[in-house]
Scaffold this active site. Structure first.
Site, mmCIF file in Angstrom:
data_model
loop_
_atom_site.group_PDB
_atom_site.id
_atom_site.type_symbol
_atom_site.label_atom_id
_atom_site.label_comp_id
_atom_site.label_asym_id
_atom_site.label_seq_id
_atom_site.Cartn_x
_atom_site.Cartn_y
_atom_site.Cartn_z
ATOM 1 N N GLU A 57 -4.122 -8.865 0.242
ATOM 2 C CA GLU A 57 -4.681 -8.673 1.579
ATOM 3 C C GLU A 57 -6.188 -8.757 1.447
ATOM 4 O O GLU A 57 -6.773 -8.076 0.593
ATOM 5 C CB GLU A 57 -4.281 -7.294 2.115
ATOM 6 C CG GLU A 57 -3.500 -7.361 3.400
ATOM 7 C CD GLU A 57 -3.094 -5.996 3.895
ATOM 8 O OE1 GLU A 57 -1.975 -5.573 3.562
ATOM 9 O OE2 GLU A 57 -3.881 -5.359 4.614
ATOM 10 N N GLU A 90 0.823 -1.212 0.000
ATOM 11 C CA GLU A 90 0.000 0.000 0.000
ATOM 12 C C GLU A 90 0.856 1.260 0.000
ATOM 13 O O GLU A 90 0.569 2.216 0.746
ATOM 14 C CB GLU A 90 -0.952 -0.006 1.203
ATOM 15 C CG GLU A 90 -1.896 -1.187 1.177
ATOM 16 C CD GLU A 90 -2.994 -1.152 2.236
ATOM 17 O OE1 GLU A 90 -2.967 -0.264 3.102
ATOM 18 O OE2 GLU A 90 -3.889 -2.016 2.169
HETATM 19 C C1 GAL Z 1 -4.345 -2.624 5.368
HETATM 20 C C2 GAL Z 1 -2.878 -2.565 5.748
HETATM 21 C C3 GAL Z 1 -2.559 -3.496 6.889
HETATM 22 C C4 GAL Z 1 -3.566 -3.323 7.983
HETATM 23 C C5 GAL Z 1 -4.940 -3.575 7.442
HETATM 24 C C6 GAL Z 1 -6.031 -3.513 8.470
HETATM 25 O O1 GAL Z 1 -4.730 -1.561 4.611
HETATM 26 O O2 GAL Z 1 -2.081 -2.910 4.657
HETATM 27 O O3 GAL Z 1 -1.271 -3.256 7.357
HETATM 28 O O4 GAL Z 1 -3.460 -2.045 8.482
HETATM 29 O O5 GAL Z 1 -5.198 -2.613 6.454
HETATM 30 O O6 GAL Z 1 -7.275 -3.693 7.870
#
Ligand code: GAL
Length: 838
Positions: free
Chosen positions: A510, A434
């Protein structure tokens, strides 16, 4: 003990008096085990973990050889000072509400005999958190701002042979340097290396297997040799490959004239190679030895695997030619109540729990991992995306890595790849998570540079990034500069991305970010409920950050996008810090407030911080495993709700499930035909009821007694689970994950404490305070219970149960024998178990 270690044993005078010779022996016994965790090891490596001195706070002359440090605390590393606590809300909940900041010093005295005068001496840290500066005998030797990167510093010039030497390490981690709990201290292993002037240096080999058939595998070993003599020298490099049983399967001997730095490519062939695979992770070891005038002067071991990886835009990820759908997890690097001080067994347990959920892939979010976790993945058969950065030039937190990016990114990235390139488990290099540059016009420039660095170091693996913006990085051509596109939280766009970019390969880097607290159920089920208890209900309907969505949505998206490589859920375990949804965001600093204190750790995991599965663990298991299973929720202790309808959910990988309450059937539900409606939100804008085919459910009027689910395939019972309404708490049950552990001063036994009623039923709401007594050959390593709001120390011999469970972790001493553990609690029958260490 090898020859070099023996030499050191006799010649090295530690600062401790002779009567403490026992300690010295411990030092040696540590030496024998210390190297287990590294993928490559050399006979020059000596364990340097013991007898450090530690002092917190700014210290004038902290590096001076004359400083009086006799009153400093003596400890062994790996050490994480922040996990010692205390929790307090002056420290940001986002980094765990623990003292992860401030200055601290570590010093270690040592003597090296005069006989080593012509040798090359260096110190290697697997990582020090954070902003490490190192001095030897008051002379500045080097620094490494990035706490996740291993580094080696040459000491040769400033060693005083036969005299007292002092290494001083200053760490200055800042508040809000990460978006999670980073830990603090020399939290990974340290080695001292005493090498001959001609030797194989750090990260000295690079093994590839360019050609593999059923009959033969070609193994290419690039071996670096350094020559610190003034002139070139002739040596023999002997390379031997051993299989997992230690049998030599191939060898080569080459005469080499070594200039200052020489690289030699050796090609060996192994006949009938055994492939490294997820189901059968076979490892080989290359032993590279250097001989000068027939005398062995260096030996360097590299573990590797023989396997092919391919990423195909139509067929996904292929391991040894076979498609493997990535059922992955993202994991931060902490080990729950143990903090970040690296422990091989802690990592192994984490990944075994993940594997039992059906996990076959890991993303080391968002930083270079410890050598130990990669070793564990090599051994267990879990493929890994190794990630380098959470920030490039644009920062996300006030004291993030962006401060060092310009000066250090190239060295950090190259070193990460050099260190990890021999692990068969590693399948991709992620250059960022990100990163904020993804929406910038010129963001492609850094992307290209980092991508090129990866290919320059290793052209056998692709690069990737986890993008969370869409379509920005596609519009500005940034996504085009990585080999494989990871998408964070855009499940419904995989197919669109693939259609618009036919040459791209995509996966969910993710996913989900669902949150929950183990054993907590709030009725009625509410959408996006922020509960006054700071807990999240385990019915697992969307509660999380704005981008979160139920796991079901990702399962469905993956099914609808068969070309996607798979997913990496956020996160396999709860971790310290980032207690979303209980932590507000301060947009001016992009930091977090503690407005929902005492929440101090995350709720994202299907497994809690202590390693206990939540209900969501079984939801993933129902999707990712084949061995018939069934799970039912909630608990069945709803005093006062008699007659009221309770939603009952079942998760299974079987065809159908029948629900029984006190023996009465509430009917069968068929997976794929019957659905459950759950309140949901998907990516900020799609709110409403979501119809999931991954959960079966019933509305059942509550009556105490038995709640039972039976799963069937083709009408035949294949699994069942029963929960009974519990009477009041009456006794303690102790179960150790391993009752025989290694007497090596490091090995751990995890003891689950379960509260039961007089009939042996689990008491799901019990919160009794349990006190522990540990006798014999182990010490307390930590306690925990998975409650993300508990501010009690992890390091005292007592813990309240949280919803019926808590955990004790004991660590073996270096002496073998019996370990006796007694758990007591007011009003409960106490319990003792006996473990052994050997
Ligand atoms: C994402 C991020 C992670 C964590 C996650 C929580 O955007 O890459 O590190 O913060 O959100 O939902």
């Amino acid at each position: 003990m090898n020859k070099k270690q023996q030499q050191l044993f006799f010649k090295m005078k530690l600062r401790i008096p002779y009567y403490k010779i026992i300690l010295l022996l411990l030092f040696i016994s540590f030496s024998c085990h210390s190297q287990e965790s590294k993928n490559d090891k050399s006979i020059a490596d000596l364990n340097f973990n013991t007898d450090w001195l530690f002092q917190k706070g700014a210290i004038k002359e902290g590096a001076s050889i004359d400083l009086n440090d006799t009153k400093w605390r003596q400890l062994n590393v790996p050490h994480d000072w922040a996990i010692e606590g205390p929790f307090d809300n002056k420290h940001n909940a986002r980094t765990g509400g623990l003292p992860v900041d401030g200055e601290a010093w570590y010093r270690k005295h040592f003597t090296i005999s005069k006989k080593n005068k012509n040798k090359c001496i260096s110190i290697e840290f697997d990582g020090a958190m954070n902003e490490a500066k190192v001095w030897l005998n008051g002379v500045f030797i080097g620094e490494r701002p990035n706490g996740y990167i291993g580094f080696e510093l040459d000491l040769t010039e400033h060693i005083k042979f036969g005299k007292d030497n002092v290494i001083a390490v200053q760490l200055s981690p800042k508040d809000l340097a990460a978006r999670w709990y980073p830990g603090a201290g020399i939290y990974r292993n340290v080695r001292l290396k005493i090498n001959e002037p001609i030797h194989i240096p750090q990260y000295g080999t690079f093994v590839t297997t360019p050609k593999i058939t059923k009959e033969n595998a070609v193994v290419n070993i690039e071996t670096k040799i350094e020559n610190h003599h003034k002139k070139s020298e002739n040596v023999v490099l002997k390379t031997v490959i051993k299989n997992a049983n230690g049998t030599i399967v191939s060898m080569n001997s080459s005469k080499i004239k070594v200039e200052k730095a020489t690289t030699k490519n050796i090609e060996l062939t192994i006949s009938k190679p055994e492939l490294w695979d997820i189901t059968n992770p076979v490892l080989y070891t290359a032993v590279s030895s250097i001989y000068k005038n027939n005398v062995l002067i260096d030996e360097y071991l590299t573990e590797f695997g023989i396997r092919t990886i391919a990423f195909d835009k139509n067929n996904g990820f292929l391991l040894n030619g076979k498609k493997v759908e990535l059922n992955g997890v993202c994991l931060h690097h902490d080990q729950g109540p143990l903090g970040t001080a690296i422990n091989y067994r802690a990592k192994e347990r984490q990944m075994q729990i993940m594997q039992s959920m059906g996990v076959n892939a890991l993303r080391t979010s968002h930083n270079p991992p410890s050598p130990e976790i990669l070793k564990v993945c090599d051994k267990l058969g879990i493929v890994v995306i190794v990630e380098a950065f959470d920030e490039w030039k644009l920062g996300k937190v006030p004291n993030g890595y962006n401060r060092f990016f310009d000066d250090w990114h190239e060295k950090d990235l190259r070193d990460m790849i050099k260190r990890d390139c021999n692990h068969p488990s590693v399948i991709m290099w992620s250059i960022g998570n990100e990163i904020l540059e993804q929406s910038k016009k010129d963001g492609w420039q850094i992307t290209k540079k980092l991508n090129d660095i990866c290919h320059d170091e290793d052209n056998s693996r692709p690069t990737t990034v986890g993008f969370n913006y869409y379509p920005a990085p596609f519009k500005n051509n940034l996504a085009q500069y990585v080999d494989i596109v990871g998408m964070n939280y855009w499940p419904e766009n995989y197919n669109e991305i693939l259609t618009k970019n036919p040459n791209m390969i995509v996966y969910g880097s993710e996913t989900s970010s669902q949150t929950s607290s183990r054993g907590v159920y709030h009725l009625p089920i509410k959408f996006k409920e922020k509960h006054e208890t700071n807990h999240v209900s385990s019915y697992d309907v969307t509660v999380g950050p704005p981008w979160a969505y139920a796991p079901d949505i990702e399962f469905d998206a993956q099914e609808k996008a068969p070309k996607s490589l798979g997913e990496f859920l956020w996160t396999g375990f709860d971790y310290l810090g980032e207690p979303t949804p209980y932590g507000g965001r301060d947009n001016s600093t992009n930091g977090y407030w503690n407005d929902d204190w005492p929440s101090r750790s995350s709720y994202f995991g299907p497994v809690d911080l202590a390693g206990f599965p939540k209900d969501r663990y079984y939801l993933y298991q129902s999707q990712w495993t084949k061995k018939p299973m069934v799970h039912v929720l909630p608990h069945w202790n709803w005093e006062g709700k008699e007659g009221e309808e309770i939603p009952v959910f079942a998760y299974t990988n079987a065809e159908e499930v029948e629900l029984f309450v006190n023996g009465k059937s509430y009917g069968k539900k068929v997976k794929g035909k019957d659905f459950t409606m759950i309140p949901s939100e998907y990516h900020f804008f799609k709110k409403g009821m979501y119809k999931t085919k991954y959960r079966l459910s019933w509305q059942v009027p509550y009556q105490p007694g038995s709640l039972k689910v039976v799963a069937y395939n083709k009408g035949k019972k294949v699994a069942e689970k029963e929960i009974k309404t519990a009477d009041k708490a009456a006794k303690i049950k102790l179960t150790a994950d391993r009752s025989l552990i290694n007497a090596d001063g490091k090995d751990l036994s995890y003891i689950t404490v379960k509260i039961e009623d007089k009939n042996g039923n689990f008491v799901p709401l019990a919160n009794n305070l349990i006190k522990f007594k540990i006798e014999g050959k182990a010490t307390l390593a930590a306690v925990g219970n998975g409650d993300p709001t508990s501010l009690k120390s992890f390091q005292i011999p007592e813990r309240n149960a949280f919803n019926g469970l808590c955990l004790l972790i004991v660590k073996a001493t270096e002496k073998s024998g019996e370990i006796k553990i007694t758990a007591t609690s007011k009003g409960l029958e106490s319990k003792t178990i006996i473990l052994k260490s050997k």
